[in-house]
Each structure stands twice: as structure tokens, then as C-alpha cells.
Motif scaffolding. Structure first.
Motif, PDB file in Angstrom:
ATOM      1  N   UNK A 145     -89.390 -38.899  24.296  1.00 46.03           N
ATOM      2  CA  UNK A 145     -88.123 -39.701  23.726  1.00 46.03           C
ATOM      3  C   UNK A 145     -87.166 -40.378  24.687  1.00 46.03           C
ATOM      4  N   UNK A 146     -87.422 -39.908  25.980  1.00 41.64           N
ATOM      5  CA  UNK A 146     -86.662 -40.579  27.257  1.00 41.64           C
ATOM      6  C   UNK A 146     -87.391 -41.941  27.056  1.00 41.64           C
ATOM      7  N   UNK A 147     -88.572 -42.176  26.889  1.00 44.22           N
ATOM      8  CA  UNK A 147     -89.204 -43.423  26.780  1.00 44.22           C
ATOM      9  C   UNK A 147     -88.788 -44.185  25.784  1.00 44.22           C
ATOM     10  N   UNK A 148     -88.636 -43.743  24.768  1.00 42.78           N
ATOM     11  CA  UNK A 148     -87.877 -44.494  23.432  1.00 42.78           C
ATOM     12  C   UNK A 148     -86.509 -45.012  23.814  1.00 42.78           C
ATOM     13  N   UNK A 149     -85.722 -43.931  24.446  1.00 46.98           N
ATOM     14  CA  UNK A 149     -84.279 -44.331  25.009  1.00 46.98           C
ATOM     15  C   UNK A 149     -84.496 -45.729  25.800  1.00 46.98           C
ATOM     16  N   UNK A 150     -85.293 -45.377  26.722  1.00 47.02           N
ATOM     17  CA  UNK A 150     -85.807 -46.397  27.962  1.00 47.02           C
ATOM     18  C   UNK A 150     -85.738 -47.703  27.123  1.00 47.02           C
ATOM     19  N   UNK A 151     -86.756 -47.585  26.067  1.00 48.22           N
ATOM     20  CA  UNK A 151     -87.525 -49.028  25.639  1.00 48.22           C
ATOM     21  C   UNK A 151     -86.291 -49.680  25.008  1.00 48.22           C
ATOM     22  N   UNK A 152     -85.498 -48.878  24.091  1.00 51.30           N
ATOM     23  CA  UNK A 152     -84.472 -49.452  23.024  1.00 51.30           C
ATOM     24  C   UNK A 152     -83.398 -49.914  24.255  1.00 51.30           C
ATOM     25  N   UNK A 153     -83.281 -49.412  25.222  1.00 50.42           N
ATOM     26  CA  UNK A 153     -82.108 -49.886  26.047  1.00 50.42           C
ATOM     27  C   UNK A 153     -82.586 -51.044  27.148  1.00 50.42           C
ATOM     28  N   UNK A 154     -83.874 -51.229  27.512  1.00 49.31           N
ATOM     29  CA  UNK A 154     -84.141 -52.154  28.421  1.00 49.31           C
ATOM     30  C   UNK A 154     -83.940 -51.628  29.884  1.00 49.31           C
ATOM     31  N   UNK A 155     -84.135 -50.223  30.069  1.00 47.37           N
ATOM     32  CA  UNK A 155     -83.833 -49.864  31.251  1.00 47.37           C
ATOM     33  C   UNK A 155     -85.018 -48.786  31.577  1.00 47.37           C
ATOM     34  N   UNK A 156     -84.979 -48.139  32.956  1.00 47.61           N
ATOM     35  CA  UNK A 156     -85.957 -47.133  33.344  1.00 47.61           C
ATOM     36  C   UNK A 156     -84.916 -45.712  33.207  1.00 47.61           C
ATOM     37  N   UNK A 157     -85.644 -44.685  32.717  1.00 44.28           N
ATOM     38  CA  UNK A 157     -84.943 -43.590  32.791  1.00 44.28           C
ATOM     39  C   UNK A 157     -85.709 -42.436  33.676  1.00 44.28           C
ATOM     40  N   UNK A 158     -85.015 -42.090  34.609  1.00 47.53           N
ATOM     41  CA  UNK A 158     -85.887 -40.991  35.626  1.00 47.53           C
ATOM     42  C   UNK A 158     -85.393 -39.706  35.491  1.00 47.53           C
ATOM     43  N   UNK A 159     -86.330 -38.837  35.549  1.00 45.77           N
ATOM     44  CA  UNK A 159     -85.904 -37.452  35.303  1.00 45.77           C
ATOM     45  C   UNK A 159     -86.692 -36.604  36.421  1.00 45.77           C
ATOM     46  N   UNK A 160     -85.989 -35.581  36.916  1.00 51.02           N
ATOM     47  CA  UNK A 160     -86.464 -34.596  37.709  1.00 51.02           C
ATOM     48  C   UNK A 160     -86.893 -33.521  36.885  1.00 51.02           C
ATOM     49  N   UNK A 161     -88.210 -33.299  36.784  1.00 48.68           N
ATOM     50  CA  UNK A 161     -88.907 -32.199  35.679  1.00 48.68           C
ATOM     51  C   UNK A 161     -88.419 -30.935  36.245  1.00 48.68           C
ATOM     52  N   UNK A 162     -88.215 -30.627  37.613  1.00 46.40           N
ATOM     53  CA  UNK A 162     -87.600 -29.179  37.737  1.00 46.40           C
ATOM     54  C   UNK A 162     -86.286 -28.948  37.611  1.00 46.40           C
ATOM     55  N   UNK A 163     -85.571 -29.925  36.767  1.00 44.01           N
ATOM     56  CA  UNK A 163     -84.374 -29.882  36.353  1.00 44.01           C
ATOM     57  C   UNK A 163     -84.027 -29.265  34.743  1.00 44.01           C
ATOM     58  N   UNK A 164     -85.419 -29.662  33.953  1.00 42.83           N
ATOM     59  CA  UNK A 164     -85.407 -29.437  32.867  1.00 42.83           C
ATOM     60  C   UNK A 164     -84.852 -27.955  32.558  1.00 42.83           C
ATOM     61  N   UNK A 165     -84.070 -27.640  31.430  1.00 44.72           N
ATOM     62  CA  UNK A 165     -83.735 -26.392  31.270  1.00 44.72           C
ATOM     63  C   UNK A 165     -84.603 -25.661  30.251  1.00 44.72           C
ATOM     64  N   UNK A 166     -85.247 -24.629  30.797  1.00 40.39           N
ATOM     65  CA  UNK A 166     -86.610 -23.973  30.165  1.00 40.39           C
ATOM     66  C   UNK A 166     -85.881 -23.156  29.230  1.00 40.39           C
ATOM     67  N   UNK A 167     -86.676 -23.042  27.937  1.00 39.52           N
ATOM     68  CA  UNK A 167     -86.169 -21.755  27.021  1.00 39.52           C
ATOM     69  C   UNK A 167     -86.858 -20.591  27.790  1.00 39.52           C
ATOM     70  N   UNK A 168     -86.363 -19.095  27.500  1.00 42.76           N
ATOM     71  CA  UNK A 168     -86.760 -18.045  28.057  1.00 42.76           C
ATOM     72  C   UNK A 168     -88.346 -18.064  27.563  1.00 42.76           C
TER      73      UNK A 168
END
Lengths: 304, 304
Positions: free
Chosen positions: A215-238
Motif C-alpha cells: 500500500x505504501x507503493x500504491x501511495x508512492x505511485x499515485x503521488x509520483x514520489x518515493x516513500x521510505x519506511x523504517x521497518x523497526x518503527x512499524x507498530x506491531x500488534x500484540x
């Protein structure tokens, strides 16, 4: 109860006046007071493809079908309005099961301020549920599109990730908590969060159905930008420990969004969010580990 | 072409900007300029239930799915607006078949001024097409409901009846013309007729999907009146000779309506119609032969 009687009974249950609905079921079409802009999405779930009746109650299916449709309205930042439901019921589905399915849908509709304004019931080889859902906004500028992310924006997400995918694995025999299973069976459309993010100035938004990785790729593609995400920051479910799993397992129905850095405080005041990274010139979505190395999510897949 | 690639390709084909559509496919939901009232109906057709792929091309199915949904908009007297299409495609349905299905739908959309504003494509055990269609009117008082028939009104119908049912029998081996088969495979939503009847003062209206026998009863029940129809006056499609068959075979998608006698000239000037009978105090629909005897349509059924 014969098939035609069941169809008639379920049709009666689908549709009630309320909100903008001037004429509900019982006519050729529902009549709804309109203004500003309407926001519409249609989604279908099929037994054996999107759920299994072996592990999902009819109520789970009804809830999920409406919830995933409403999630698209949430991702636009619109106010939920009306849902139109089409059911194809297999032989032997029965009145009790059909009633439970529709009642769960009505409960979610009531809770979210959605009116089920019409429906259609037919027979089919397996259970199919199609939901067309319409939301409303004063004008197009009050909505948030996938295409609005700009170089320098922050990237954030609501809630926690990976819980639905982990819940599906629990249903398939993996160890794990009932809370994960509930997360999978009963996704919650983030309608209030979507409207609050829109009001607080989110620049782009999408609901996390395929996983943040896709879904980050979908956002990036629609916006014509690159989205960079730091994996360790993802909020993990219990109960979820692997960020790469959380980024790819899908079906969380949280909201992934971007915003100008100066909107950060307003957004945090409006909605609990986790900041994941940033937007820059370029293309696609890039995931990095804590050391800054690019992580390839190829080996991970949307759990289905 | 793999399943996911096919799904992506068909999704691309579903949805284009135009008319009121401000944002078409590619975002979480379509955004549509709204005013007055919207008029929405959802309909689903399933292979083996509503059609057989053995006797219907994918293009026939696409046409029929949109046509039958638009017929509900016609029966309200509304202007067609947007369609949202959800397809469940079985294994092996293939790109060419899916393309033909969507192209036929787009051709009908173009011809009727409908914009296919969004869609969803999933896999499923058999071909399933769900269409949610929205029309528009300046206000609720410009629409025609099932509930408006009053004692003393005339009863009329557009077009000819029985052709679709006869065409289905031809597909099953009965003698008959290709024109009947075409009538069955390619129903035409009476959108212009519906708007013209609304403007000329029709008091109640319904589309003839189950057959005049059943649909007249729906009108009567919604309006709290009795509708009396002289069977010999039913306009029979070429190749149909039995009025009782024409009243019950169904799927004609003509418009059955009522109107005050003083509207008769205005309606005849606006739309070619056939007058069938009248509305009186009472309940249900009564069919009479030329001698005035009540005809029981019980032995006749909607041909499916």
C-alpha cells in the motif's frame, strides 16, 4: 423456509430509512438526499477466496464485507453514508445464517452511522457478498487522495499491524491469542480516524488492505514520489514480532497517510498514530532496517 | 495471463472519468459531484442462475448485468449517472472473455450516458457480476415511485411483452426467431421513456422484470390499490401469441406505469405506450379476458 421465502426475508432486512435516505427498500431504487460530493466504492468477498465459512461465522462474513467497504470511505476522509448489499446465498445456507450475516452488518452500520439503504439477494453456488458503500463530503477539497504525497512529507499509520495476518495463521493452527483471531474476523474501519486525519491536514491516505509494503507503493505511485519506511518503527500488534510480516500480511485496515511536518502536532492531537518515515523524490516504496540497509520484502506475502 | 494480472487489467478497464465523476478509479473510492437526490440500486447476476454461459456470450452477460441495473433507474424516472461493477471471475475465464464482458458494459454505458466510475475484480467459482448503479434527479418530487397509483388512474406499459421469455425458450430449443433471442440476451433499459413518463406525469412506475402479472401486483401493493388489466390489450412481441405467457414470462424490462386520465394525451405525445386497464380501490392485480372474466395466471411462471 424455501429459497424464495428466504430471499424475500433477507431483502426485507436489508434497507431501512435513516440519515439521508428519503426512500429506502421496496421501490425500484433508494432515494438519497445529495449535496457536496459522494464517495463510492464497491467490494466483494467470496467464500473460499476471501474467507472460509469453516472458520468464519456468517456474522463474521457480514461484518467483514461491510467493514472492508467502509475502510475505503475512511481512507478518503469522508463521512459514511449508505451501503447497498448484494448477497448470493448457496443452497442450505438457511434463514438463521442469513439473519446472523445481515444482523452483524446492521450492527456495524449502526455503530458507524451507515444506513443500509438497499439490497439484492439471489442464489449462487457459494456465499458471495458485494457491498457498494457511499460516503459524503462537503466538497472534493475536504477529501484525501492517494495522489497528494509530496517530497518532505512525513509518513504515518494508525493502530497496529500484522494482527489480522497472524490471526489467520492461528485459525490455520499456529499458536496465538484469540485477540489475533478477532482482529482477523472483525476488522474495524477507521472512519473517525480518517475524518480526523483529513481535517488535521493529511496530504495522502490509503487503507492498509494489502499490507504497508504494497500500500505504501500504491501511495508512492499515485503521488509520483518515493516513500521510505523504517521497518523497526512499524507498530506491531500484540503477538506479532516480525516487522516484515507486519508489513506484508495485510487485511489490517489501518490508515497509512502522509502529511507536511508542520502538521505533525495537529495530527498527533487528533489521532493516535505512529510515524514510520518520510517522502522524497523518486519512485516506489523503500523499507530500511535500523542500520539503514534496504530490506527486500519479496519473500513475504499477503497472508490469504 | 495470470489471475492477478487479469484482475489488474480488468480493474483498469472499469472506471473512467466523465460526467459528474471528479475522481475515477485508482483511488480508494470514486468521487462524484452531488446535488438534488441520488437514486441507487444494486443487482447481481450469477452464471447458472440468471444466465448460462453456454447460451450467453461474455458480452451478453456484461450488457445484461448493466441493463437490468439501469432498468431500476429508468423506473424511477431518474437520469443515469454512475455504475460500480464487481466481477467474480472463475478460473479459466480468460482475458478475452473478461474484455468482451467489460467492453459490452462500456458500450451500453456510453449509449445511455452512464459512467462506469469504479469496480472490483476477484476470483470466484462461477461468473458473478454485481452492478450498483446511481441516477440523479433535481429532487424527490421529480421521481416516480411504486406507491403513487390512485383510484381512477389509467395503467399503461411501454414496448412489447413476452419477447425475452420466448427468446429464452428458443435458446432451449423451441422454434422462434433470432430477434426473440436478441430480446432475451440484450434487454434495453427504458431510460429515456422513464424520464419522459415522469415528466409527463406518471403517478407510479415499475420496471417489468418478473412479468406484468407480478409487477402489477407490486405496484398495487405499494400503492394500496387494485390494478385491473385486460389481458387482450397486452402488447405482444412478434412471435408471441399468448397474452398469459407475455404477462408472466418476465425479463422484458419495459415500464409499467399509472397516470391520471387527464395525463393521457401528454403521455402519448411523449412516449409510445399501450393502455392496459385501470386502477380502482381494492387490493392486488386482477387480469380479465375480453369477456370480463377474471383470468388466473397461477399456471404460468416467470421463465428462468
Amino acid at each position: 423456509m424455501g429459497e424464495l421465502a428466504l430471499i424475500a426475508r433477507v431483502k426485507e432486512m436489508l434497507g431501512e430509512p435513516g440519515g439521508r435516505v428519503l426512500t429506502g427498500p421496496g421501490d425500484d431504487a433508494a432515494v438519497v438526499r445529495a449535496d457536496g460530493v459522494s464517495v463510492t466504492s464497491i467490494d466483494t468477498v467470496v467464500d473460499g477466496v476471501h474467507f472460509e465459512l469453516a472458520t468464519h461465522s456468517p456474522a463474521d462474513v457480514g461484518h467483514k464485507a461491510l467493514a472492508t467497504a467502509l475502510s475505503d470511505i475512511a481512507a478518503m476522509g469522508a463521512e459514511p453514508g449508505e451501503a447497498y448489499v448484494s448477497l448470493a446465498l448457496p443452497d442450505g445456507f438457511g434463514e438463521e445464517a442469513a439473519t446472523q450475516l445481515v444482523e452483524a452488518m446492521r450492527a456495524l452500520a449502526l455503530r458507524t452511522g451507515t444506513t443500509i439503504a438497499g439490497g439484492d439477494v439471489v442464489s449462487g453456488p457459494v456465499l458471495y457478498v458485494s457491498v457498494s458503500v457511499t460516503g459524503w463530503a462537503p466538497g472534493p477539497e475536504q477529501l484525501v487522495y492517494r495522489s497528494g504525497a509530496r517530497d518532505g512529507d512525513l509518513v504515518g499509520v494508525t493502530g497496529e499491524l500484522g494482527g489480522s495476518g497472524a490471526g489467520l495463521l492461528v485459525l490455520r493452527g499456529a499458536p496465538g491469542s484469540p485477540a489475533l483471531v478477532e482482529r482477523h474476523r472483525r476488522p474495524q474501519p477507521r472512519l473517525a480516524e480518517g475524518r480526523a486525519l483529513a481535517a488535521a491536514g493529511a496530504s495522502a491516505m490509503i487503507d492498509v488492505s494489502d499490507g504497508v509494503g504494497t500500500d505504501a507503493r500504491h501511495l508512492a505511485d499515485s503521488s509520483g514520489v518515493q516513500i521510505e519506511i523504517e521497518l523497526a518503527k512499524l507498530p506491531l500488534a500484540d503477538g506479532v514480532s516480525d516487522p516484515a510480516f507486519a508489513a506484508t500480511a495485510g487485511d489490517d485496515y489501518e490508515l497509512l497517510f502522509t502529511a507536511l511536518p508542520e502538521r505533525r502536532a495537529a495530527i498527533e492531537a487528533a489521532v493516535p498514530v505512529t510515524w514510520l518515515g518520510g517522502v522524497r523524490a523518486g519512485a516506489g516504496a523503500v523499507f530500511r532496517d535500523a542500520a539503514g540497509r534496504v530490506v527486500d520484502l519479496e519473500g513475504f506475502e499477503h497472508v490469504r
